[in-house]
Design a protein around this motif. Structure first.
Motif, mmCIF file in Angstrom:
data_model
loop_
_atom_site.group_PDB
_atom_site.id
_atom_site.type_symbol
_atom_site.label_atom_id
_atom_site.label_comp_id
_atom_site.label_asym_id
_atom_site.label_seq_id
_atom_site.Cartn_x
_atom_site.Cartn_y
_atom_site.Cartn_z
ATOM 1 N N LYS A 37 0.795 -1.232 0.000
ATOM 2 C CA LYS A 37 0.000 0.000 0.000
ATOM 3 C C LYS A 37 0.827 1.281 0.000
ATOM 4 C CE LYS A 37 -4.343 -1.680 1.627
ATOM 5 N NZ LYS A 37 -5.540 -1.405 2.371
ATOM 6 N N TYR A 38 2.039 1.247 0.550
ATOM 7 C CA TYR A 38 2.842 2.468 0.683
ATOM 8 C C TYR A 38 4.161 2.430 -0.082
ATOM 9 C CZ TYR A 38 -0.354 4.542 3.994
ATOM 10 O OH TYR A 38 -1.476 5.113 4.573
ATOM 11 N N GLY A 39 4.514 1.291 -0.619
ATOM 12 C CA GLY A 39 5.746 1.192 -1.388
ATOM 13 C C GLY A 39 6.991 0.935 -0.552
ATOM 14 N N THR A 40 7.138 1.680 0.552
ATOM 15 C CA THR A 40 8.301 1.502 1.433
ATOM 16 C C THR A 40 7.883 1.654 2.896
ATOM 17 O OG1 THR A 40 8.912 3.839 1.505
ATOM 18 C CG2 THR A 40 9.869 2.525 -0.293
ATOM 19 N N GLN A 41 8.715 1.104 3.778
ATOM 20 C CA GLN A 41 8.477 1.288 5.210
ATOM 21 C C GLN A 41 8.642 2.755 5.583
ATOM 22 O OE1 GLN A 41 10.691 -1.263 7.841
ATOM 23 N NE2 GLN A 41 9.983 -3.118 6.839
ATOM 24 N N TYR A 42 9.550 3.438 4.917
ATOM 25 C CA TYR A 42 9.796 4.848 5.210
ATOM 26 C C TYR A 42 8.528 5.681 4.986
ATOM 27 C CZ TYR A 42 11.613 9.569 4.966
ATOM 28 O OH TYR A 42 11.810 10.910 5.171
ATOM 29 N N ARG A 43 7.871 5.495 3.828
ATOM 30 C CA ARG A 43 6.631 6.246 3.534
ATOM 31 C C ARG A 43 5.532 5.906 4.540
ATOM 32 N NH1 ARG A 43 6.484 4.968 -2.657
ATOM 33 N NH2 ARG A 43 8.316 6.118 -3.291
ATOM 34 N N PHE A 44 5.451 4.626 4.897
ATOM 35 C CA PHE A 44 4.430 4.233 5.867
ATOM 36 C C PHE A 44 4.724 4.836 7.235
ATOM 37 C CE2 PHE A 44 2.559 1.293 9.006
ATOM 38 C CZ PHE A 44 1.224 1.487 8.674
ATOM 39 N N ALA A 45 5.983 4.840 7.633
ATOM 40 C CA ALA A 45 6.364 5.432 8.925
ATOM 41 C C ALA A 45 5.984 6.904 8.962
ATOM 42 C CB ALA A 45 7.863 5.255 9.166
ATOM 43 N N GLU A 46 6.197 7.611 7.855
ATOM 44 C CA GLU A 46 5.790 9.027 7.786
ATOM 45 C C GLU A 46 4.283 9.166 7.992
ATOM 46 O OE1 GLU A 46 7.263 10.372 3.944
ATOM 47 O OE2 GLU A 46 8.862 11.499 4.955
ATOM 48 N N ALA A 47 3.501 8.355 7.293
ATOM 49 C CA ALA A 47 2.045 8.410 7.411
ATOM 50 C C ALA A 47 1.604 8.065 8.836
ATOM 51 C CB ALA A 47 1.396 7.449 6.418
ATOM 52 N N GLU A 52 11.212 5.820 11.014
ATOM 53 C CA GLU A 52 11.411 4.549 10.333
ATOM 54 C C GLU A 52 12.125 3.555 11.266
ATOM 55 O OE1 GLU A 52 13.123 2.780 6.130
ATOM 56 O OE2 GLU A 52 13.857 4.721 6.827
ATOM 57 N N HIS A 53 13.021 4.068 12.104
ATOM 58 C CA HIS A 53 13.737 3.234 13.073
ATOM 59 C C HIS A 53 12.757 2.577 14.047
ATOM 60 C CE1 HIS A 53 16.949 1.897 15.740
ATOM 61 N NE2 HIS A 53 16.245 2.385 16.736
ATOM 62 N N SER A 54 11.808 3.354 14.567
ATOM 63 C CA SER A 54 10.808 2.809 15.503
ATOM 64 C C SER A 54 9.930 1.765 14.830
ATOM 65 C CB SER A 54 9.931 3.916 16.066
ATOM 66 O OG SER A 54 10.684 4.765 16.877
ATOM 67 N N LEU A 55 9.514 2.047 13.601
ATOM 68 C CA LEU A 55 8.684 1.090 12.859
ATOM 69 C C LEU A 55 9.463 -0.203 12.623
ATOM 70 C CD1 LEU A 55 6.138 0.285 11.314
ATOM 71 C CD2 LEU A 55 7.124 1.430 9.296
ATOM 72 N N SER A 56 10.710 -0.066 12.208
ATOM 73 C CA SER A 56 11.551 -1.237 11.965
ATOM 74 C C SER A 56 11.722 -2.067 13.240
ATOM 75 C CB SER A 56 12.912 -0.799 11.430
ATOM 76 O OG SER A 56 13.747 -1.911 11.222
ATOM 77 N N ASP A 69 -0.856 2.263 18.484
ATOM 78 C CA ASP A 69 -0.134 2.013 17.228
ATOM 79 C C ASP A 69 -0.910 1.042 16.350
ATOM 80 O OD1 ASP A 69 2.039 3.578 18.113
ATOM 81 O OD2 ASP A 69 3.120 1.832 18.892
ATOM 82 N N ILE A 70 -1.394 -0.029 16.963
ATOM 83 C CA ILE A 70 -2.149 -1.040 16.215
ATOM 84 C C ILE A 70 -3.390 -0.414 15.587
ATOM 85 C CG2 ILE A 70 -3.522 -3.165 16.436
ATOM 86 C CD1 ILE A 70 -1.473 -4.101 18.560
ATOM 87 N N GLU A 71 -4.083 0.429 16.340
ATOM 88 C CA GLU A 71 -5.278 1.094 15.804
ATOM 89 C C GLU A 71 -4.922 1.995 14.626
ATOM 90 O OE1 GLU A 71 -6.937 3.053 19.230
ATOM 91 O OE2 GLU A 71 -7.675 1.178 20.078
ATOM 92 N N SER A 72 -3.831 2.746 14.736
ATOM 93 C CA SER A 72 -3.399 3.633 13.651
ATOM 94 C C SER A 72 -2.991 2.840 12.414
ATOM 95 C CB SER A 72 -2.230 4.513 14.097
ATOM 96 O OG SER A 72 -2.623 5.357 15.147
ATOM 97 N N VAL A 73 -2.233 1.760 12.621
ATOM 98 C CA VAL A 73 -1.800 0.912 11.514
ATOM 99 C C VAL A 73 -3.018 0.341 10.792
ATOM 100 C CG1 VAL A 73 -0.667 -1.273 10.929
ATOM 101 C CG2 VAL A 73 0.465 0.340 12.466
ATOM 102 N N CYS A 74 -3.977 -0.158 11.557
ATOM 103 C CA CYS A 74 -5.181 -0.733 10.967
ATOM 104 C C CYS A 74 -5.962 0.303 10.165
ATOM 105 C CB CYS A 74 -6.067 -1.353 12.044
ATOM 106 S SG CYS A 74 -5.355 -2.836 12.761
#
Length: 131
Positions: A37-47, A52-56, A69-74
């Motif tokens: 959906k976002y192409g990269t983890q970096y773009r998703f972390a921004e959204a 990106e470090h925390s997401l990783s 976090d789970i609610e936001s990701v969903c």
């Protein structure tokens, strides 16, 4: 045999202790959905308004996911509530844990006199031991 009963209790405890520490969560479906959906983890972390470090760290099981976090990701990935376990709570069993499980199961089979009926080939145990 009474001796086997005492050993089984002791083995049960060590089996539980060994496997509980080796369980982690598998976020591969979540990672796939992020990239889809976002192409990269970096773009998703921004959204997600997260580094990106925390997401990783979360995707690699080094940092736990918070409920918020789970609610936001969903919300960002359009994950339905019924699908949350698939993305966040799928257990990943490490290879050495599988070896411990096989050894434990073999002990149970030996105690029940079905050792070779269920574990006829020693190669299986050797394979897991050498991995």
């Amino acid at each position: 045999d009474d001796n086997h009963d005492d050993e089984d209790v002791e083995d049960d405890q060590s089996f539980d202790d060994d496997t509980q520490t080796d369980m982690t969560y598998d976020y591969s479906d979540l990672s796939g959905e992020i990239v889809r959906k976002y192409g990269t983890q970096y773009r998703f972390a921004e959204a997600l308004q997260m580094s990106e470090h925390s997401l990783s760290a979360k995707l690699n099981g080094k940092t736990p996911w918070k409920q918020t976090d789970i609610e936001s990701v969903c919300s960002l990935l359009d994950i339905k509530r019924k699908d949350i376990p698939r993305y966040f709570f799928t257990l990943l069993v490490k290879m050495h844990t599988l070896f411990h499980i096989l050894v434990y199961m073999k002990k149970l089979c030996v105690a029940a006199n079905w050792s070779h009926a269920f574990f006829g080939a020693r190669a299986l145990s050797v394979h897991f031991f050498t991995v």
